[in-house]
Design a protein around this motif. Structure first.
Motif, PDB file in Angstrom:
ATOM      1  N   TRP A   1       2.425 -12.797  -6.355  1.00 37.37           N
ATOM      2  CA  TRP A   1       2.316 -11.841  -5.266  1.00 37.37           C
ATOM      3  C   TRP A   1       1.215 -10.852  -5.595  1.00 37.37           C
ATOM      4  O   TRP A   1       1.031 -10.459  -6.746  1.00 37.37           O
ATOM      5  CB  TRP A   1       3.629 -11.080  -5.063  1.00 37.37           C
ATOM      6  N   ASP A   2       0.491 -10.443  -4.570  1.00 38.78           N
ATOM      7  CA  ASP A   2      -0.518  -9.404  -4.711  1.00 38.78           C
ATOM      8  C   ASP A   2       0.149  -8.069  -4.409  1.00 38.78           C
ATOM      9  O   ASP A   2       0.685  -7.880  -3.306  1.00 38.78           O
ATOM     10  CB  ASP A   2      -1.666  -9.669  -3.723  1.00 38.78           C
ATOM     11  N   SER A   3       0.156  -7.157  -5.363  1.00 39.45           N
ATOM     12  CA  SER A   3       0.908  -5.917  -5.188  1.00 39.45           C
ATOM     13  C   SER A   3       0.141  -4.750  -5.779  1.00 39.45           C
ATOM     14  O   SER A   3      -0.717  -4.909  -6.649  1.00 39.45           O
ATOM     15  CB  SER A   3       2.286  -6.019  -5.867  1.00 39.45           C
ATOM     16  N   ASP A   4       0.442  -3.578  -5.295  1.00 39.69           N
ATOM     17  CA  ASP A   4      -0.105  -2.359  -5.867  1.00 39.69           C
ATOM     18  C   ASP A   4       0.794  -1.188  -5.505  1.00 39.69           C
ATOM     19  O   ASP A   4       1.480  -1.194  -4.475  1.00 39.69           O
ATOM     20  CB  ASP A   4      -1.544  -2.092  -5.412  1.00 39.69           C
ATOM     21  N   VAL A   5       0.808  -0.184  -6.373  1.00 41.56           N
ATOM     22  CA  VAL A   5       1.566   1.046  -6.165  1.00 41.56           C
ATOM     23  C   VAL A   5       0.670   2.214  -6.526  1.00 41.56           C
ATOM     24  O   VAL A   5      -0.017   2.178  -7.552  1.00 41.56           O
ATOM     25  CB  VAL A   5       2.857   1.087  -7.019  1.00 41.56           C
ATOM     26  N   THR A   6       0.658   3.229  -5.678  1.00 40.64           N
ATOM     27  CA  THR A   6      -0.157   4.415  -5.905  1.00 40.64           C
ATOM     28  C   THR A   6       0.715   5.653  -5.787  1.00 40.64           C
ATOM     29  O   THR A   6       1.515   5.763  -4.851  1.00 40.64           O
ATOM     30  CB  THR A   6      -1.314   4.500  -4.890  1.00 40.64           C
ATOM     31  N   ALA A   7       0.575   6.578  -6.740  1.00 45.22           N
ATOM     32  CA  ALA A   7       1.340   7.824  -6.730  1.00 45.22           C
ATOM     33  C   ALA A   7       0.379   9.002  -6.837  1.00 45.22           C
ATOM     34  O   ALA A   7      -0.591   8.955  -7.591  1.00 45.22           O
ATOM     35  CB  ALA A   7       2.345   7.851  -7.877  1.00 45.22           C
ATOM     36  N   ARG A   8       0.656  10.042  -6.069  1.00 44.48           N
ATOM     37  CA  ARG A   8      -0.149  11.257  -6.102  1.00 44.48           C
ATOM     38  C   ARG A   8       0.760  12.460  -6.244  1.00 44.48           C
ATOM     39  O   ARG A   8       1.880  12.473  -5.728  1.00 44.48           O
ATOM     40  CB  ARG A   8      -0.991  11.398  -4.833  1.00 44.48           C
ATOM     41  N   ALA A   9       0.281  13.487  -6.923  1.00 49.85           N
ATOM     42  CA  ALA A   9       1.022  14.738  -7.079  1.00 49.85           C
ATOM     43  C   ALA A   9       0.048  15.892  -6.963  1.00 49.85           C
ATOM     44  O   ALA A   9      -1.127  15.780  -7.331  1.00 49.85           O
ATOM     45  CB  ALA A   9       1.748  14.782  -8.425  1.00 49.85           C
ATOM     46  N   ALA A  10       0.515  17.023  -6.439  1.00 46.42           N
ATOM     47  CA  ALA A  10      -0.357  18.174  -6.223  1.00 46.42           C
ATOM     48  C   ALA A  10       0.429  19.457  -6.416  1.00 46.42           C
ATOM     49  O   ALA A  10       1.642  19.515  -6.174  1.00 46.42           O
ATOM     50  CB  ALA A  10      -0.968  18.135  -4.826  1.00 46.42           C
TER      51      ALA A  10
ATOM     52  N   LEU B   1       3.018  -5.102  -0.977  1.00 49.59           N
ATOM     53  CA  LEU B   1       3.334  -6.387  -1.584  1.00 49.59           C
ATOM     54  C   LEU B   1       2.922  -7.465  -0.587  1.00 49.59           C
ATOM     55  O   LEU B   1       3.395  -7.474   0.546  1.00 49.59           O
ATOM     56  CB  LEU B   1       4.828  -6.473  -1.880  1.00 49.59           C
ATOM     57  N   ARG B   2       2.007  -8.343  -0.988  1.00 41.88           N
ATOM     58  CA  ARG B   2       1.452  -9.335  -0.079  1.00 41.88           C
ATOM     59  C   ARG B   2       1.629 -10.736  -0.650  1.00 41.88           C
ATOM     60  O   ARG B   2       1.231 -11.002  -1.785  1.00 41.88           O
ATOM     61  CB  ARG B   2      -0.033  -9.051   0.169  1.00 41.88           C
ATOM     62  N   GLY B   3       2.222 -11.566   0.163  1.00 37.55           N
ATOM     63  CA  GLY B   3       2.395 -12.966  -0.210  1.00 37.55           C
ATOM     64  C   GLY B   3       1.550 -13.858   0.662  1.00 37.55           C
ATOM     65  O   GLY B   3       0.711 -13.405   1.443  1.00 37.55           O
ATOM     66  N   GLU B   4       1.814 -15.155   0.560  1.00 37.72           N
ATOM     67  CA  GLU B   4       1.010 -16.112   1.309  1.00 37.72           C
ATOM     68  C   GLU B   4       1.244 -16.008   2.806  1.00 37.72           C
ATOM     69  O   GLU B   4       0.320 -16.135   3.603  1.00 37.72           O
ATOM     70  CB  GLU B   4       1.355 -17.537   0.830  1.00 37.72           C
ATOM     71  N   SER B   5       2.482 -15.726   3.216  1.00 32.54           N
ATOM     72  CA  SER B   5       2.789 -15.654   4.641  1.00 32.54           C
ATOM     73  C   SER B   5       3.607 -14.419   4.994  1.00 32.54           C
ATOM     74  O   SER B   5       4.211 -14.357   6.061  1.00 32.54           O
ATOM     75  CB  SER B   5       3.553 -16.904   5.078  1.00 32.54           C
ATOM     76  N   SER B   6       3.647 -13.430   4.126  1.00 32.27           N
ATOM     77  CA  SER B   6       4.408 -12.216   4.405  1.00 32.27           C
ATOM     78  C   SER B   6       3.762 -11.029   3.708  1.00 32.27           C
ATOM     79  O   SER B   6       2.972 -11.195   2.771  1.00 32.27           O
ATOM     80  CB  SER B   6       5.865 -12.369   3.941  1.00 32.27           C
TER      81      SER B   6
END
Length: 487
Positions: free
Chosen positions: A9-18, A47-52
């Motif tokens: 699965w192609d995935s990424d998570v991003t967090a920001r704080a201020a 989260l990216r899959g082949e068909s979802s």
């Protein structure tokens, strides 16, 4: 940096704080001014899959309010908070069919509302603090019917209300709205698209404004809308969209006439995109909801949104200036309570009154990079809300409310995707869906979260290019792609 890995699965998570500090002033119903200090943060992932594809975003802020008014008798909120939640999922049912689900939520106190918050509701008749919320969501089915046409079916639900308020009568559900919409987009050529659309809405108000004495009660409005829109690419960097149609709605519940309301609907939007600049402008006129605590009425709305990166190069990648301005004016008929005693020979008063509303919003923010993922932030937010009733209520006019907030802070970003630790160019696809919804969704202005996975703009570049930087030779291609999506 931290890792978030799912096999295949192609995935990424991003967090920001201020950390933020603000100064609020000219808030007529809660004091003359306040100092606010607090924190903000956000988390988003895809989260990216082949068909979802799946995605979510959560952001919020909390600030402690220190009142600086010299009038000790004025009550003021001690906290300022806001939160936004967006989520969605999409599935490829077949090579020609796609199903997606999207949801959005918003929660804010009186001082937590900002000009850029499209889900925020503003009631000019309320005073004091109020913890308001808005929830919306629904499925969308898209079907490619031919090489040059596609059909779309949307179902949606929205609810607005308040969890707490200084005025007990302002607590609870204000309005429910259910809607169904079907449209088809037909490409007439490389530069033009024609889109007929039918929409039905049912809105149930629990605190609708019924008369000039500010009596509130139940109201139900059925509305059907037929639209025909045309999109045209003026140049490689500019596109326009024009819509026209008619709205047929059930009559206001407080008037003697039982005739349906028939009103024209018109919208026009312009989008201009270049490598480091983006400008979106729109105007709309429609018979629509003026607010969850007001009811339906005729509304004019204009908006302008701009984003630009003044300097080139990776060292100043986070130097981004954004701004938004919106102006709307609305009018609606309400019942008028006639006086009990009339002077001899005086004409009988009209039993129909009128309500007019004016809302003006403006906000701007600048982010200056200190290091990769760390930036100084500053912003200003203005809000003016006013309502007038004719004849004037016996208790007097509500008047207008003017608020200004100046903010300064510092923010940091962590992400599994290195490109997300810097801000994207204004022409990047990460912001297209929001800009598109702002034009096409007016005058309701209800933002729908982007489909997960579509906000990605992986232009890694050739060797020697800055990651994420659009090379000048490909700037035209990026602009064309963005304007095509904005249609």
């Amino acid at each position: 940096m931290f890792s978030f890995v799912l096999p295949m699965w192609d995935s990424d998570v991003t967090a920001r704080a201020a950390v933020e500090q603000s100064v609020a002033s000219n808030v007529g119903d809660v004091g003359s001014g306040a100092l606010m200090a607090g924190v903000g943060g956000s988390v988003e992932g895809a989260l990216r899959g082949e068909s979802s594809r799946y995605g979510f975003s959560v952001d919020g802020s909390y600030e402690r309010v220190f009142q600086i008014s010299l009038d000790a008798a004025r009550s003021s909120p001690s906290d300022s908070a806001s939160a936004r939640l967006g989520g969605g999922a999409g599935w490829a049912l077949s090579p020609r069919a796609d199903l997606s689900m999207a949801t959005a939520g918003y929660l804010a106190t009186r001082l937590g509302v900002r000009a850029a918050d499209a889900l925020a509701t503003r009631d000019p008749f309320l005073s004091g603090n109020r913890l308001q919320y808005t929830l919306s969501g629904g499925p969308t089915l898209s079907i490619t019917t031919s090489r040059r046409s596609a059909a779309r079916l949307d179902l949606g639900y929205e609810q607005a209300g308040a969890l707490s308020a200084d005025d007990p009568a302002a607590v609870g559900i204000d309005a429910h709205t259910g809607r169904a919409q079907v449209s088809t987009a037909i490409e007439l050529g490389a530069l033009d698209t024609l889109t007929p659309e039918l929409r039905y809405e049912l809105t149930q108000y629990h605190h609708a404004l019924l008369d000039t004495e500010l009596t509130r009660g139940e109201a139900r409005v059925h509305a059907g809308v037929a639209l025909l829109s045309a999109s045209h690419e003026l140049t490689r960097n500019a596109s326009t969209r024009i819509e026209g149609g008619v709205t047929v709605a059930s009559p206001p519940p407080v008037l003697s006439s039982r005739d349906a309301v028939v009103a024209p609907t018109a919208r026009v939007g312009l989008t201009y995109v270049q490598e480091r600049y983006r400008l979106t402008a729109g105007y709309a006129y429609a018979y629509t909801s003026l607010g969850p605590r007001i009811g339906f009425g005729h509304e004019h709305e204009a908006s302008l949104e701009a984003s630009f990166r003044p300097a080139r190069g990776g060292a100043t990648r986070d130097l981004i200036v954004t701004g938004v301005a919106r102006f709307s004016t609305g009018s609606a008929p309400v019942a008028a309570n006639p006086p009990l005693h009339l002077a001899p020979g005086a004409p009988a008063p009209s039993r129909e009154g009128s309500l007019s509303t004016t809302t003006a919003l403006a906000g701007a923010e600048i982010a200056y990079p200190l290091a990769r993922g760390i930036a100084l932030r500053g912003g200003v937010d203005l809000e003016y809300v006013r309502a007038a009733l004719d004849p004037a209520p016996s208790a007097g006019e509500a008047g207008g409310s003017l608020r200004s907030i100046v903010m300064a802070g510092i923010s940091g970003t962590l992400s599994t995707d290195r490109h997300r630790t810097v801000r994207r160019d204004p022409d990047s696809a990460w912001d297209d869906e929001r800009r598109t919804a702002m034009i096409q969704g007016m005058p309701s202005g209800r933002w729908q979260p982007p489909e997960p996975g579509r906000e990605r703009d992986d232009r890694d570049g050739a060797p020697g290019e800055t990651p994420g930087e659009t090379p000048p030779a490909r700037a035209g291609e990026a602009g064309t792609a963005a304007t095509r999506q904005a249609r």
